[in-house]
Design an enzyme around this catalytic site. Structure first.
Site, mmCIF file in Angstrom:
data_model
loop_
_atom_site.group_PDB
_atom_site.id
_atom_site.type_symbol
_atom_site.label_atom_id
_atom_site.label_comp_id
_atom_site.label_asym_id
_atom_site.label_seq_id
_atom_site.Cartn_x
_atom_site.Cartn_y
_atom_site.Cartn_z
ATOM 1 C CD GLU B 63 -1.742 -2.354 1.670
ATOM 2 O OE1 GLU B 63 -0.544 -2.595 1.945
ATOM 3 O OE2 GLU B 63 -2.671 -3.172 1.843
ATOM 4 C CG PHE B 125 -9.539 -9.476 11.494
ATOM 5 C CD1 PHE B 125 -8.286 -9.895 11.931
ATOM 6 C CD2 PHE B 125 -9.805 -9.510 10.139
ATOM 7 C CE1 PHE B 125 -7.323 -10.343 11.045
ATOM 8 C CE2 PHE B 125 -8.848 -9.958 9.232
ATOM 9 C CZ PHE B 125 -7.594 -10.368 9.689
ATOM 10 C CG MET B 482 22.579 12.955 2.675
ATOM 11 S SD MET B 482 23.725 14.054 1.802
ATOM 12 C CE MET B 482 22.720 14.634 0.443
#
Lengths: 180, 591
Positions: B63, B125, B482
């Site tokens: 996602e 749930f 970096m």
């Protein structure tokens, strides 16, 4: 020189030097609107002295009254950030207006037959009401400006305050420029 | 706009489930593509997608990939990106992308499934209070509690996300609400008494600004992502040309002003060009346009453009006087304000100022030395040369991001996409995927480091599945470069957990079904980039194995001033002993 603006959270929080502001916020009466405003103060590190919320004359709006402290730049940011919230309809800094304010306190104070009448005299001076009584306590209700309620509580302190609840400040802009 | 937009009225008045209304509403909004991942709480909506296939749903592999893809799509196209996920973990996985979109003002709408209303608060749930979790990182969010509110809420969500200062909006959809039925009617307009962004700049303020600017001798335009969001590149050009005023851009402003123009100063800030930072510190007039005085730009605020009067144009009133007090603030849409402002301005005599700047450019160009050992700067410099800037380049976060910003030649608005405010590693690959769904006119190039690539590399599967013609470049130095650079410069070279054990990236890409190659030598770079650009019918992957310990210069250390700026040291050479290194210089403009 460029004028820097430091974040609210990192500024010296010397309460005495920062001016108190009473900000009235009209919001859509929607799920979570209160959380958005309280969360904003927490996330940005703004002070809250008191925050009240309640319904208004319209069903679909709520009015919040926040008492906060900060220098001019912080207060400017607070007002801008409040306006930025989608549910906010109107934000007014009452500090620059003439306004009426009230704070309500319920104070449960220890009392004995010897002290009871003295406490009631103090209550009378502050136009407070007795709303509950027991052999060992008196519960009083006082309303007025924050300073008046502060003074009332100060007067009761020597008798030992057992419990207390305060609403925080509610305020509205004054329309009539005089005393009522 | 989708061809389906506005053709839905034949469905008005029909009784539908919430799920059907949801899909119909997206069609009304002209949504072309949705990035999503199904699950239990959102299964009803996914069922509705079966019959209504007008919307292209892209099944991502995580996602977080969906939210970054929606961001990339939005930044590349100017349209609103859309995400659809389930409750609980599906929703919480979108959080980083939402925070990223909030920081960088990207219009996306995230729809999350939620457990049925009656179970909310029961630790059901896959339940998470996603409205509570995302409240401080969304422009606004909603929990839909009644199916009759659904269409109106979706309309508002798209309106809020895309207007004013854009940003992410989340809409939480409880499973039972989506199963309820009501009459479908899509609102024509949004009317919200509490949300009316100021678009037109205040004429009086614009006049005041014009007076200040007309008196300037050494003006600089400091422009940010707001110029691109507002599609105001043309207006910016007109203003800069009229004033003969040099232009420096923020990271998000890259592309809003072509770097091939003499007036361009390139990027400013921590890793900006030497001359842009010097010009800002010497200017007597700073015109900030759609930029927010971020700490990576200003360094120590007191010393930032300390000599200059300042005008600040921004659509967000809260961006004004947040970090820096300015002389004239103008709240409004950048495009509209610039259109009015340009009419009130005179041509300034900046010939001497521009001559000084040209001299600074010649003395302190962006530069590096290149020998046999491949350097990242060279790869990104070549990418700019080969494409001539005609590409959408999506970077990740870190050294390669700064080198791309510095050495690619930016000429088009919406050609540079990156995670600026939040600095989200793992952004590039999924964001480039989203950009590739939206843009067919230019090649889309994802540039990541070896660290960031591994944070969302699962989207390789999605990219290969959809045969997206992307170019995927991994700049592999075997380090979190970096952080390593900071440890080298500011933490006495005590390297702490910055060296990476890496997989074989070429085999990895091939395992996903993507043709891939590895480049280890400078002489192979140009050919490899050309090969990738010419590749058709799907993605092409190149790993560039570059020198391990290389630093980004110039650099203004955090919170410091131009006086502390570290220009590229002469001694920085990455080559074997005795090897002849050629000086490579990025030529910004031909004056």
């Amino acid at each position: 020189m460029t004028q820097p603006i430091t974040a609210a959270a990192t500024r010296p929080s010397n309460g005495e030097q920062l001016k108190k502001h009473t900000i009235s916020i009209l919001v859509e009466n929607k799920f979570g609107a209160f959380n958005r405003i309280a969360g904003l103060f927490a996330a940005k590190g703004y002070n809250i002295d008191s925050l009240t919320v309640g319904p208004t004359e319209e069903d679909d709006t709520s009015r919040m009254t926040v008492v906060t402290r900060g220098d001019d730049q912080i207060i400017e940011q607070i007002i801008k950030q409040l306006n930025k919230l989608i549910d906010t309809i109107k934000v007014v800094d009452l500090t620059f207006e003439s306004f009426v304010e009230r704070d309500l306190a319920l104070v449960k104070v220890q009392s004995t037959p010897e002290t009871r009448s003295e406490i009631m005299q103090i209550a009378e001076i502050f136009r407070a009401k007795v709303i509950d009584i027991s052999p060992k306590t008196l519960t009083l209700e006082a309303t007025g400006s924050q300073q008046k309620v502060d003074a009332f509580i100060k007067m009761l302190k020597p008798f030992v305050i057992k419990e207390m609840a305060r609403t925080g400040r509610v305020a509205l802009k004054r329309e009539f420029q005089g005393e009522v | 706009m989708s061809p389906h937009k506005g053709q839905q009225s034949q469905h008005y008045g029909k009784i539908m489930t919430g799920s059907e209304i949801f899909v119909r509403s997206l069609i009304e909004e002209g949504v072309e593509v949705v990035f999503g991942y199904p699950g239990g709480a959102i299964i009803g909506v996914y069922d509705a997608l079966v019959d209504l296939s007008d919307i292209n749903h892209v099944l991502v592999r995580h996602e977080q990939g969906a939210t970054h893809a929606a961001e990339g799509y939005a930044k590349a196209t100017g349209k609103t990106g859309v995400v659809l996920v389930t409750s609980g973990p599906g929703a919480t996985n979108t959080v980083t992308g939402i925070a990223d979109a909030y920081m960088d003002s990207i219009p996306i709408v995230v729809f999350s499934g939620q457990v049925p209303l009656k179970l909310i608060g029961n630790d059901a749930f896959q339940e998470a209070d996603i409205v509570g979790i995302t409240r401080p990182i969304t422009k606004h969010n909603y929990l839909v509690r009644d199916v009759r509110e659904l269409a109106k809420t979706i309309k508002e969500a798209f309106y809020i996300a895309s207007t004013g200062r854009p940003g992410p909006v989340l809409v939480d959809l409880p499973k039972d609400v989506m199963a309820q039925k009501t009459t479908f009617e899509y609102p024509k307009e949004v009317s919200m008494r509490s949300y009316n962004p100021t678009v037109e700049g205040h004429t009086k303020q614009i006049k005041k600004a014009a007076e200040l600017i007309n008196a300037a001798k050494r003006p600089v335009l400091y422009v940010g992502g707001g110029v691109i969001q507002s599609n105001a590149a043309q207006e910016l050009m007109a203003l800069a040309e009229k004033l003969q005023c040099p232009v420096t851009t923020t990271l998000h402003g890259l592309g809003s002003f072509p770097e091939t123009n003499r007036l361009s100063l390139g990027m400013l800030g921590m890793h900006g060009t030497w001359y842009s930072n010097i010009a800002v510190s010497y200017c007597d007039m700073l015109i900030a346009v759609g930029a927010r005085f971020d700490d990576r730009v200003t360094g120590k605020v007191e010393a930032f453009a300390a000599e200059a009067k300042k005008v600040h144009i921004d659509i967000d009133p809260s961006a004004i006087s947040k970090n820096v007090k300015v002389d004239v603030p103008i709240v409004g849409d950048v495009k509209k304000v610039l259109q009015k402002l340009v009419q009130m301005l005179n041509k300034l005599d900046t010939a001497d100022w521009l001559k000084t700047i040209d001299q600074w450019k010649a003395e302190h160009p962006l530069r590096y030395k290149q020998g046999n050992a491949l350097r990242a700067q060279y790869v990104l410099h070549k990418l700019g040369e080969v494409t001539k800037g005609n590409a959408v380049v999506v970077t990740d976060v870190g050294q390669h991001q700064m080198w791309t910003a510095q050495f690619f030649t930016w000429v088009h608005a919406r050609s540079h996409i990156t995670s600026g405010g939040l600095g989200t590693m793992g952004f590039s690959l999924p964001a480039a995927m989203g950009a590739a769904f939206g843009r067919k006119d230019l090649p889309v190039v994802s540039v990541s480091g070896d660290g960031g690539f591994q944070m969302n590399m699962q989207e390789m599967a999605t990219i290969v599945e959809h045969k997206l013609p992307m170019k995927i470049f991994v700049i592999n130095n075997g380090f979190l470069g970096m952080v390593r650079q900071w440890q080298e410069l500011f933490w006495r070279r005590r390297y702490s957990h910055v060296e990476l054990y890496n997989p074989d990236f070429v085999k990895l890409a091939e395992a996903f079904g993507c043709p891939a190659m590895r480049v280890t030598n400078a002489s192979e770079v140009e050919g490899a980039i050309r090969k990738a650009m010419e590749h058709k019918g799907g993605p092409f992957f190149i790993e560039f194995a570059v020198s391990k310990e290389d630093n980004v210069y110039p650099m203004i250390p955090a919170g410091q001033t131009v006086n502390e700026m570290l220009d590229t040291p002469e001694s920085v050479e990455v080559g074997a002993d005795g090897e002849v290194l050629t000086d490579e210089v990025k030529t910004l403009s031909k004056g």
